[in-house]
Design a protein around this motif. Sequence first.
Motif, mmCIF file in Angstrom:
data_model
loop_
_atom_site.group_PDB
_atom_site.id
_atom_site.type_symbol
_atom_site.label_atom_id
_atom_site.label_comp_id
_atom_site.label_asym_id
_atom_site.label_seq_id
_atom_site.Cartn_x
_atom_site.Cartn_y
_atom_site.Cartn_z
ATOM 1 N N VAL A 79 46.906 83.159 68.122
ATOM 2 C CA VAL A 79 47.364 82.537 69.375
ATOM 3 C C VAL A 79 46.237 81.695 69.977
ATOM 4 C CG1 VAL A 79 48.172 82.993 71.719
ATOM 5 C CG2 VAL A 79 49.047 84.350 69.820
ATOM 6 N N LEU A 80 45.021 82.238 69.986
ATOM 7 C CA LEU A 80 43.889 81.485 70.528
ATOM 8 C C LEU A 80 43.577 80.265 69.667
ATOM 9 C CD1 LEU A 80 41.490 84.350 71.685
ATOM 10 C CD2 LEU A 80 42.947 82.873 73.092
ATOM 11 N N ARG A 81 43.711 80.416 68.345
ATOM 12 C CA ARG A 81 43.498 79.258 67.461
ATOM 13 C C ARG A 81 44.532 78.175 67.743
ATOM 14 N NH1 ARG A 81 43.541 81.467 61.807
ATOM 15 N NH2 ARG A 81 44.811 79.624 61.544
ATOM 16 N N PHE A 82 45.807 78.581 67.943
ATOM 17 C CA PHE A 82 46.861 77.606 68.237
ATOM 18 C C PHE A 82 46.585 76.909 69.569
ATOM 19 C CE2 PHE A 82 50.909 76.375 70.136
ATOM 20 C CZ PHE A 82 51.422 75.577 69.123
ATOM 21 N N LEU A 83 46.229 77.695 70.585
ATOM 22 C CA LEU A 83 45.953 77.102 71.898
ATOM 23 C C LEU A 83 44.735 76.196 71.859
ATOM 24 C CD1 LEU A 83 46.687 80.125 74.266
ATOM 25 C CD2 LEU A 83 48.119 78.109 73.839
ATOM 26 N N GLY A 84 43.828 76.443 70.932
ATOM 27 C CA GLY A 84 42.656 75.579 70.791
ATOM 28 C C GLY A 84 43.023 74.148 70.433
ATOM 29 N N TYR A 85 44.161 73.963 69.774
ATOM 30 C CA TYR A 85 44.605 72.614 69.428
ATOM 31 C C TYR A 85 45.164 71.869 70.635
ATOM 32 C CZ TYR A 85 43.858 73.988 64.670
ATOM 33 O OH TYR A 85 43.270 74.414 63.519
ATOM 34 N N LEU A 86 45.364 72.574 71.728
ATOM 35 C CA LEU A 86 45.813 71.918 72.965
ATOM 36 C C LEU A 86 44.632 71.655 73.900
ATOM 37 C CD1 LEU A 86 49.002 74.076 73.638
ATOM 38 C CD2 LEU A 86 48.879 71.809 72.595
ATOM 39 N N TRP A 87 43.426 71.915 73.424
ATOM 40 C CA TRP A 87 42.233 71.766 74.257
ATOM 41 C C TRP A 87 41.298 70.742 73.616
ATOM 42 C CZ3 TRP A 87 41.441 73.087 79.050
ATOM 43 C CH2 TRP A 87 40.152 73.064 79.563
ATOM 44 N N ASN A 88 41.647 69.455 73.798
ATOM 45 C CA ASN A 88 40.819 68.349 73.334
ATOM 46 C C ASN A 88 41.173 67.114 74.155
ATOM 47 O OD1 ASN A 88 43.000 66.840 71.911
ATOM 48 N ND2 ASN A 88 43.024 68.670 70.603
ATOM 49 N N PRO A 89 40.360 66.094 74.140
ATOM 50 C CA PRO A 89 40.597 64.919 74.999
ATOM 51 C C PRO A 89 41.955 64.256 74.800
ATOM 52 C CG PRO A 89 38.359 64.876 74.168
ATOM 53 C CD PRO A 89 39.051 66.016 73.470
ATOM 54 N N LEU A 90 42.427 64.145 73.560
ATOM 55 C CA LEU A 90 43.732 63.519 73.336
ATOM 56 C C LEU A 90 44.846 64.364 73.958
ATOM 57 C CD1 LEU A 90 45.492 61.339 72.069
ATOM 58 C CD2 LEU A 90 45.516 62.712 69.976
ATOM 59 N N SER A 91 44.761 65.672 73.782
ATOM 60 C CA SER A 91 45.768 66.557 74.374
ATOM 61 C C SER A 91 45.709 66.510 75.890
ATOM 62 C CB SER A 91 45.566 67.995 73.887
ATOM 63 O OG SER A 91 45.819 68.073 72.503
ATOM 64 N N TRP A 92 44.498 66.416 76.435
ATOM 65 C CA TRP A 92 44.367 66.340 77.894
ATOM 66 C C TRP A 92 45.064 65.086 78.424
ATOM 67 C CZ3 TRP A 92 38.414 67.224 77.563
ATOM 68 C CH2 TRP A 92 38.172 68.565 77.262
ATOM 69 N N ALA A 93 44.890 63.966 77.728
ATOM 70 C CA ALA A 93 45.530 62.718 78.164
ATOM 71 C C ALA A 93 47.055 62.861 78.107
ATOM 72 C CB ALA A 93 45.074 61.563 77.289
ATOM 73 N N MET A 94 47.545 63.504 77.051
ATOM 74 C CA MET A 94 48.989 63.698 76.939
ATOM 75 C C MET A 94 49.499 64.677 77.988
ATOM 76 S SD MET A 94 49.547 63.620 72.823
ATOM 77 C CE MET A 94 51.316 63.704 72.927
ATOM 78 N N GLU A 95 48.700 65.688 78.302
ATOM 79 C CA GLU A 95 49.095 66.643 79.339
ATOM 80 C C GLU A 95 49.164 65.964 80.704
ATOM 81 O OE1 GLU A 95 46.153 69.639 78.702
ATOM 82 O OE2 GLU A 95 47.070 70.287 76.819
ATOM 83 N N VAL A 96 48.205 65.067 80.981
ATOM 84 C CA VAL A 96 48.235 64.302 82.243
ATOM 85 C C VAL A 96 49.483 63.426 82.273
ATOM 86 C CG1 VAL A 96 47.089 62.461 83.541
ATOM 87 C CG2 VAL A 96 45.745 64.362 82.650
#
Length: 162
Positions: A79-96
Motif C-alpha cells: 500500500v505504501l509502495r502504491f501511494l508512493g507513486y502518487l507522491w511526485n511533482p507530476l502527480s502533484w500537478a495533476m492533483e492540483v
Amino acid sequence: MITSCYCCYCYCYCYCYYGAAEVDIVGGADNEVDFAKISIPEAFKLLNATPHGLTEAEAAKRLEEFGPNKLPETSVSPVLRFLGYLWNPLSWAMEVAAILAIILLDYADFALIVALLLLNATISFVEESNADKAIKALAGALAPKCKVGGCSCCIACSSCAC
C-alpha cells in the motif's frame, strides 16, 4: 574471487568463488581489498585462514562477530509502495488540476484526472513488482556455491548464507 562466509550446517568456515567485489578484511581492518587482484595465498593470509578451513570454534566465533554472509532483506508495505507513486511533482500537478476541476464543478475533468492518476500509479506499481520478482529470481539462480570443510564433515552448500 574468494570471500569468507559461514555455513550453518556445521559452522565451518568456507570459501566462495564468484564475481569481483570488495570485502572487508577479517580482523576488523578498516580498508577493503579487491580479492580479484590478489593471489589465493594472500587472501588466506588476509582472512587469517588456511585452505583446510577453520576450527568449529573459530567459525562459530566469526559467525557471532560478523554474522552470516547475506544482504539484509527489506520489505515495504504494498500500500505504501502504491501511494508512493502518487507522491511526485507530476502527480502533484495533476492533483492540483483535479482540485481545481472540482472547485469549478467540472466533474468530468475531475473524474478523468483522478482516473489517469490511479492508472499511472497502478501501471508503475505492477511494472515495479514484476521487476522485483525478476531480480529475486535472478538472484536465486546466481546464488554462490561453496564447499564446506575444516571439521569432520565436507558438504556442499547451495548458498553461503544458508
